[in-house]
Design a protein around this motif. Structure first.
Motif, PDB file in Angstrom:
ATOM      1  N   TYR A   1      -6.216   6.636   3.278  1.00  0.00           N
ATOM      2  CA  TYR A   1      -4.823   6.223   3.466  1.00  0.00           C
ATOM      3  C   TYR A   1      -3.911   7.093   2.600  1.00  0.00           C
ATOM      4  CZ  TYR A   1      -0.978   2.786   3.837  1.00  0.00           C
ATOM      5  OH  TYR A   1       0.213   2.155   4.078  1.00  0.00           O
ATOM      6  N   VAL A   2      -4.290   7.259   1.347  1.00  0.00           N
ATOM      7  CA  VAL A   2      -3.505   8.069   0.403  1.00  0.00           C
ATOM      8  C   VAL A   2      -3.426   9.511   0.893  1.00  0.00           C
ATOM      9  CG1 VAL A   2      -3.439   9.016  -1.954  1.00  0.00           C
ATOM     10  CG2 VAL A   2      -3.957   6.592  -1.591  1.00  0.00           C
ATOM     11  N   LEU A   3      -4.540  10.073   1.313  1.00  0.00           N
ATOM     12  CA  LEU A   3      -4.555  11.466   1.777  1.00  0.00           C
ATOM     13  C   LEU A   3      -3.680  11.672   3.013  1.00  0.00           C
ATOM     14  CD1 LEU A   3      -8.318  12.384   1.261  1.00  0.00           C
ATOM     15  CD2 LEU A   3      -6.359  13.214  -0.046  1.00  0.00           C
ATOM     16  N   LYS A   4      -3.747  10.736   3.951  1.00  0.00           N
ATOM     17  CA  LYS A   4      -2.927  10.866   5.162  1.00  0.00           C
ATOM     18  C   LYS A   4      -1.441  10.775   4.834  1.00  0.00           C
ATOM     19  CE  LYS A   4      -5.456   9.819   9.294  1.00  0.00           C
ATOM     20  NZ  LYS A   4      -5.540   9.059  10.513  1.00  0.00           N
TER      21      LYS A   4
ATOM     22  N   ILE B   1      11.561   7.916   9.576  1.00  0.00           N
ATOM     23  CA  ILE B   1      11.253   6.515   9.865  1.00  0.00           C
ATOM     24  C   ILE B   1       9.761   6.379  10.123  1.00  0.00           C
ATOM     25  CG2 ILE B   1      11.592   4.611  11.491  1.00  0.00           C
ATOM     26  CD1 ILE B   1      14.411   5.718  11.996  1.00  0.00           C
ATOM     27  N   PHE B   2       9.138   5.409   9.446  1.00  0.00           N
ATOM     28  CA  PHE B   2       7.767   5.006   9.741  1.00  0.00           C
ATOM     29  C   PHE B   2       7.867   3.657  10.440  1.00  0.00           C
ATOM     30  CE2 PHE B   2       6.689   7.798   6.146  1.00  0.00           C
ATOM     31  CZ  PHE B   2       5.623   8.488   6.683  1.00  0.00           C
ATOM     32  N   VAL B   3       7.252   3.529  11.612  1.00  0.00           N
ATOM     33  CA  VAL B   3       7.353   2.280  12.363  1.00  0.00           C
ATOM     34  C   VAL B   3       5.982   1.804  12.827  1.00  0.00           C
ATOM     35  CG1 VAL B   3       7.908   3.523  14.514  1.00  0.00           C
ATOM     36  CG2 VAL B   3       8.529   1.109  14.284  1.00  0.00           C
ATOM     37  N   ASP B   4       5.707   0.540  12.557  1.00  0.00           N
ATOM     38  CA  ASP B   4       4.505  -0.099  13.075  1.00  0.00           C
ATOM     39  C   ASP B   4       4.789  -0.498  14.520  1.00  0.00           C
ATOM     40  OD1 ASP B   4       1.965  -1.237  13.142  1.00  0.00           O
ATOM     41  OD2 ASP B   4       2.606  -3.114  12.222  1.00  0.00           O
TER      42      ASP B   4
ATOM     43  N   ILE C   1      12.576   4.299  -0.415  1.00  0.00           N
ATOM     44  CA  ILE C   1      12.074   3.535   0.725  1.00  0.00           C
ATOM     45  C   ILE C   1      12.944   2.308   0.951  1.00  0.00           C
ATOM     46  CG2 ILE C   1      10.138   2.234   1.669  1.00  0.00           C
ATOM     47  CD1 ILE C   1       8.291   3.971  -0.018  1.00  0.00           C
ATOM     48  N   THR C   2      13.386   2.152   2.189  1.00  0.00           N
ATOM     49  CA  THR C   2      14.071   0.946   2.627  1.00  0.00           C
ATOM     50  C   THR C   2      13.137   0.254   3.600  1.00  0.00           C
ATOM     51  OG1 THR C   2      16.229   2.014   2.416  1.00  0.00           O
ATOM     52  CG2 THR C   2      16.120   0.032   3.782  1.00  0.00           C
ATOM     53  N   GLU C   3      12.979  -1.047   3.447  1.00  0.00           N
ATOM     54  CA  GLU C   3      12.046  -1.796   4.286  1.00  0.00           C
ATOM     55  C   GLU C   3      12.781  -2.662   5.304  1.00  0.00           C
ATOM     56  OE1 GLU C   3      10.041  -4.125   1.377  1.00  0.00           O
ATOM     57  OE2 GLU C   3       9.487  -2.370   0.213  1.00  0.00           O
TER      58      GLU C   3
ATOM     59  N   LYS D   1       0.828  -1.208   0.000  1.00  0.00           N
ATOM     60  CA  LYS D   1       0.000   0.000   0.000  1.00  0.00           C
ATOM     61  C   LYS D   1       0.863   1.260   0.000  1.00  0.00           C
ATOM     62  CE  LYS D   1      -3.351   0.028   3.103  1.00  0.00           C
ATOM     63  NZ  LYS D   1      -4.318  -0.340   4.156  1.00  0.00           N
ATOM     64  N   VAL D   2       1.939   1.243   0.778  1.00  0.00           N
ATOM     65  CA  VAL D   2       2.830   2.405   0.804  1.00  0.00           C
ATOM     66  C   VAL D   2       3.441   2.620  -0.583  1.00  0.00           C
ATOM     67  CG1 VAL D   2       5.014   3.309   1.715  1.00  0.00           C
ATOM     68  CG2 VAL D   2       3.337   2.300   3.275  1.00  0.00           C
TER      69      VAL D   2
END
Length: 138
Positions: free
Chosen positions: A119-122, A57-60, A33-35, A19-20
């Motif tokens: 999701y896209v807007l955020k 950094i995006f973190v779950d 993007i590095t995963e 999705k990202v």
């Protein structure tokens, strides 16, 4: 003009990763993007001196091996890394998760919307904000 960001995405769910990437493609964003699949893998990446540090950094929060909280505690206590903005990107609307995340020192807390359009807007608004910010280069 907005900068191209180097983003570390710490996420174990392949659907969320897709999705990202799909969102980036739809928005014609050229961020790198590095995963990482968990906190342990992310810390290995961040400590590899041959690699450039990410800008963001995006973190779950909920992942195997080392969850987002454990990662953030170690990450935010490292003087050479703690300047990197970390944003929690999670399905958890739990207020305790929110409070604990901000106590650790995150830069933002985003609840993943169920509707793809939301999701896209955020994601778009977050990336626009951070790509227009002045960030510390390592």
């Amino acid at each position: 003009m907005n900068k191209k960001l180097k983003i570390l995405l710490i996420e174990d769910d392949i659907i969320e990763i897709m999705k990202v990437h799909r969102t980036m493609h739809e928005l014609s964003l050229d961020h790198q993007i590095t995963e990482s699949k968990n906190g342990e893998e992310a810390l290995e990446f961040l400590h590899d001196k041959s690699l450039e540090l990410p800008d963001l950094i995006f973190v779950d929060l909920h992942m195997p091996k080392m969850n987002g909280f454990e990662f953030l505690e170690i990450f935010k206590n490292n003087p050479s890394l703690k300047h990197i903005p970390a944003i929690v990107f999670t399905t958890s609307a739990n207020q305790n998760d929110l409070k604990e995340s901000y106590k650790i020192g995150i830069a933002g807390y985003i609840i993943k919307p169920l509707k793809y359009e939301d999701y896209v807007l955020k994601l778009k608004s977050v990336l626009e904000y951070w790509s227009s910010n002045e960030l510390i280069k390592s």
